[in-house]
Every structure is written in C-alpha cells, then in structure tokens.
Design a protein around this motif. Structure first.
Motif, PDB file in Angstrom:
ATOM      1  N   THR A   9       0.913  -1.335  -0.055  1.00  0.00           N
ATOM      2  CA  THR A   9      -0.211  -0.314  -0.435  1.00  0.00           C
ATOM      3  C   THR A   9       0.729   0.870   0.635  1.00  0.00           C
ATOM      4  O   THR A   9       0.840   2.164  -0.427  1.00  0.00           O
ATOM      5  N   ALA A  10       2.362   1.442   0.625  1.00  0.00           N
ATOM      6  CA  ALA A  10       2.488   1.894   0.713  1.00  0.00           C
ATOM      7  C   ALA A  10       3.664   2.557  -0.653  1.00  0.00           C
ATOM      8  O   ALA A  10       3.821   3.554  -0.932  1.00  0.00           O
ATOM      9  N   SER A  13       1.167   3.956  -2.868  1.00  0.00           N
ATOM     10  CA  SER A  13       0.941   5.577  -2.743  1.00  0.00           C
ATOM     11  C   SER A  13       1.363   6.246  -3.151  1.00  0.00           C
ATOM     12  O   SER A  13       1.521   7.715  -3.361  1.00  0.00           O
ATOM     13  N   ALA A  16       1.434   6.352  -6.791  1.00  0.00           N
ATOM     14  CA  ALA A  16       0.446   7.158  -6.718  1.00  0.00           C
ATOM     15  C   ALA A  16       0.998   8.670  -6.862  1.00  0.00           C
ATOM     16  O   ALA A  16       0.690  10.069  -7.839  1.00  0.00           O
ATOM     17  N   GLY A  17       1.276   9.341  -5.992  1.00  0.00           N
ATOM     18  CA  GLY A  17       2.377  10.393  -5.586  1.00  0.00           C
ATOM     19  C   GLY A  17       3.183  10.931  -6.226  1.00  0.00           C
ATOM     20  O   GLY A  17       2.734  11.911  -7.608  1.00  0.00           O
TER      21      GLY A  17
END
Length: 529
Positions: A9-10, A13, A16-17
């Motif tokens: 998940t990290a 993320s 995505a950033g």
C-alpha cells in the motif's frame, strides 16, 4: 493488515504521488505524457557513461581514455601484469596519424629481458633546469615523469596527499597547481609552485601579488621551481570560479581568500601584460628566490612565442623551462567549446613552439615539458622525439589513485573521492595506500619509456630523435616525424655535451642488460683458418 499489505500500500501510494506530480508539472513534456515510466529515461541518461564504459564500448572506443589505456594504468599502478595478449586490436593500416616507433637491430643500448627490469632504474632529465641562465638553485630533475598541476580545491585533500606522498616515493616532482601550497602538499614530495592569475598562496588581502609571501612559502617547503601559468589546454584564456559552497576553511587558508565566498581566478595576470614585462617578472622571481622559473601555456596565436624568443635571444633575459599543455588536456570544469575546440593538440602546438625556440638558437638552453595525455608510453615517446625533456601526468595519475573516469569532476560528486570536496566521498580514499599506487604507476611508466629507448638503441628516452618515429598516412604510406612537423636534423635533442652526460649517468652505475655474456668466439673473433 499484514506487513506485506502495508508495504504494498505504501509503495502504491508513493507511485501515485510521483504520477500525480509528473502529470501536474509543466517542465518536462515526457513526464506529463508518460508519468513515472518516463523517469526511466532520465535514470538511463544519468548512468549512461557507466553503462557504455563497462557494457557497450569496445576496448578502443572511449574517450578521453580507452578501456585498454585505463587498464594499462590500473595494472601499472598495482604492479600487476600490464601486458596484452593476442596482438593489437587497433586497425594500424587504416589509422591515419598513428605513430610507429622504429626499433634498431643494433644500437648502443641493450635492453634487459626480465619483466620488471628498469622498474627501479633512475631516469633523470637530460638537462639541468636553470643552468643556462645561472640560477642559484639550478638542478637536474630526478625523473622524466612528473605529476602535473592539479590544485587543492579541484582535487580533494586526500587525493593531493596521495599524489604528494607518491611523488616522494617515486622521486618525482609534484606541481601544486594554481590553488596554492596546502598542508596536503607537505608530505615529502618535491614541488613546483605554480603562480596563476589570482596568485593564490602569495597574495595580499586585496588579491595583489605579494613577493614576501611567495618567499615565505618557498622557504617553508621543498619548492624546486616556479611555474607561471599563462593558460591551460582545456580552457585557455579563461579564468575560473570556485563556488562559495566549496571554499572551505582549509581551501580559504591555502589560497588566502575569505571562507564561504566565491573564489575568482581572473583570465589575465596583473603583474605583466606582454612578453617584455613577463620576462622582467621572471627575472625578478628568479633573482629573489634563486629558483628556476618557467611558464605554462596552451598554444594558439604564435605571435607571443615569436616575440618571446626574439627578446630572449637579444636581451639575455629568459625563462628556464616551458610547459606546453595540449588542447586534449583535462580540467575539473570548462565550457564544452573550450574543451573541444580551443587551443592546439599537444603534438602540433609543441612542435610549433619548439621550432620557434630552435630557430632562435634557444632550444638547447630551455627545458621543455609536455602535458596532455602523455602519461601513456606511446604518446610520451613521440613527445620526447619532438624535443620534450620531461612529461607531466595529470589524469593518468588520478586514474592511478582510483579515478574511474566517471566524468563527474564538475559536479562535486566524484564517486571515488578524487575530484570532490564532499567529506563523505573523500573519506574512502586512503592516501597511504593510493600513494604507493601513484608511485608504482610513475615507476612503471619510466620503466616502459626506458625499454622503448633501449629498443631504439639509445640509453635514455631524451635521446630518441625524430628519425625514430614515423606517422602513418594510410594503409601503404607514412611520413617521418621530422617531415610532418618541419624539423631540421639537429632538432629534438639536447646539446652534444648534455647527451654525453646523460649517457654517462645512465651507464655509469651498472652494465647494460643481456641474457648472457658473449661467447669466447664472439669476443676473440673467428679462429684462423
């Protein structure tokens, strides 16, 4: 939620950033069109030199130094096997401008046959530096190979220390560069103190030359000669800037400048403005210090050299040595147009300057020093044939102490700690270990030069003349080196007296090498029939 799930998940993320940032930024079209993936292009570009160097390029494809050339330096510095097997991979017949050295079937010198023969043999200069003009501290350089000008600031402190310790071990000279004489230069190696346009290390608070400070510096260290830098091959006619961030307390103290302020090197000297005033300053420095004084320059406009030699021939003033730097020489940072296109390559520039001194009858009075990829035996032999008495090595010495040709000198991110002031990067460079490698490289280069000289039938590389080298002009033709550069028969050699002296120095301590004594028949002649 498991640990793996949290990590995934990290990671998603973060991606995505990055993707969002790429889509919103406007500076790079590639990243807006191909977010995240487009970054691979910049990664490959950043490591492109390394990829080509180790995975793509052939043994002789790279520049400034090919893989074969670097391998020769590395092996020489480590005292490993620096021989090559299965023959040359250079297309000799199709390489116009390639030099070929003509060995002699019979000659005065007989080369020894052991692999390490000559490694410890002294190889002094063929001329006494400063003798012609009667300098009080004239001397014969104990090595024909010496370490060229590389300033503390351009190189790290540990790198300078390694080179200086290496110079002491090898018995060669170490040029300080224009950045002044630092504590890192004080580890036993004899020095040539270079005076650049900013007079670092011998200037007052206003940046003006201070003779008293120069004399104090000379008295405080084993300085054997002074070199006035007019220009260098990689950026002739330019000054320089050491950014404020790099001006540490050590560099500021060495150069005599404020810490944390941009350090400026002007493009011209303030102490002289033409050849006449240059010679006045040379004579002032020589009379005040007793040291030989020379100049270093790249070669462009020849009017300067013609005026200089005319004044030397008619006024009795003069320089004791001339260091010619080729346009192929290196530097920490320079505009591309200057590194690629300003100033003549070494051979062409040196031949023109030497010819100017020879036509004025001064070539036997001046010691000639060459620089610009002359730390490779083939280039150095051609330089000696053209009239060099000594050669200076810079980037080859850097390779010997760990440089990997990453070409990051201008970024302060040199990965091997040689050309950076970053403390983290320099901490890995061990001066004690690398000094031995620097010394071994110098000794091995001298050994190879001596071997080639003996193969050419002479006792010393300074006795190799232009008839020994020819230049290929195509598959079926070549031209003698003298013809290529317009040399007269007597040019390129020391005076007759100096030739006799260097032969005596080279042969007086030990007999010439050979596999076995000659047989009685060869000694006494054939038996009578």
């Amino acid at each position: 939620m498991t640990w793996a799930t949290r990590a995934a998940t990290a990671g998603l993320s973060a991606l995505a950033g990055v993707a969002a940032r790429d889509l919103l930024q406007r500076e790079h079209t590639l990243l807006r069109n191909f977010p995240v993936v487009g970054r691979a292009r910049y990664l490959l570009e950043s490591i492109g030199p390394e990829l080509r160097q180790y995975l793509v390029a052939g043994n002789n494809d790279e520049r400034p130094f090919t893989r074969d050339q670097r391998r020769w330096v590395y092996a020489s510095a480590k005292k490993q096997n620096n021989y090559f097997g299965f023959g040359t991979d250079i297309d000799l017949e199709f390489t116009a401008g390639y030099p070929v050295i003509n060995h002699r079937t019979f000659g005065r010198a007989v080369p020894a046959t052991t692999a390490q023969a000559g490694q410890e043999t002294p190889l002094p200069g063929a001329k006494v530096l400063g003798a012609a003009l009667g300098r009080a501290h004239a001397f014969r350089p104990q090595s024909v190979v010496n370490i060229s000008a590389m300033s503390f600031g351009s190189l790290s402190g540990p790198a300078v220390e390694a080179l200086n310790r290496g110079a002491a071990l090898a018995g060669c000279l170490h040029n300080t560069g224009e950045g002044g004489l630092s504590p890192h230069h004080r580890h036993g190696g004899e020095l040539v103190f270079q005076l650049g346009t900013a007079y670092f290390g011998c200037r007052d608070q206003h940046g003006r030359f201070d003779l008293a400070k120069l004399k104090d510096v000379v008295a405080s260290a084993p300085v054997r000669a002074l070199e006035i830098k007019l220009s260098q091959g990689a950026k002739p006619g330019l000054g320089g800037v050491l950014p404020a961030a790099k001006v540490s307390a050590d560099i500021a103290a060495t150069r005599g400048v404020p810490e944390g302020v941009d350090c400026i090197s002007p493009s011209r000297h303030a102490e002289f403005s033409d050849p006449d005033s240059l010679l006045d300053w040379v004579e002032l420095l020589a009379s005040e210090t007793g040291l030989p004084v020379g100049i270093k320059s790249a070669v462009g406009d020849m009017a300067f050299w013609h005026e200089l030699t005319e004044l030397m021939a008619t006024t009795g003033r003069g320089v004791d040595f001339v260091t010619i730097d080729g346009g192929e020489g290196g530097t920490g940072a320079a505009p591309l147009i200057f590194t690629d296109s300003v100033s003549l390559p070494f051979q062409l520039g040196f031949a023109r300057v030497y010819s100017a001194f020879a036509r004025a009858g001064l070539h036997e009075q001046v010691t000639f020093i060459g620089g610009g990829k002359l730390g490779l035996p083939d280039n150095a032999i051609v330089a000696f044939a053209l009239g060099c008495d000594l050669v200076n090595v810079a980037r080859e010495a850097m390779l010997a102490i760990g440089c990997i040709q990453a070409q990051k000198c201008h970024t302060d991110t040199c990965p091997t700690g040689v050309a950076t002031q970053n403390a983290w990067l320099t901490h890995g460079l061990d001066p004690a270990l690398k000094s031995v490698r620097a010394a071994t490289y110098v000794q091995t280069l001298r050994r190879d030069l001596l071997k080639v000289a003996e193969a050419c039938g002479v006792e010393h590389p300074g006795l190799i003349d232009t008839s020994t080298v020819e230049i290929l002009t195509g598959r079926t033709a070549s031209r003698p080196l003298a013809e290529v550069y317009g040399y007269e028969p007597s040019w390129g050699l020391p005076s007759a007296a100096e030739r006799e002296r260097i032969v005596a120095l080279m042969t007086g301590e030990a007999p010439e090498g050979g596999s076995a004594p000659p047989s009685p028949t060869a000694v006494d002649g054939p038996a009578p029939g």
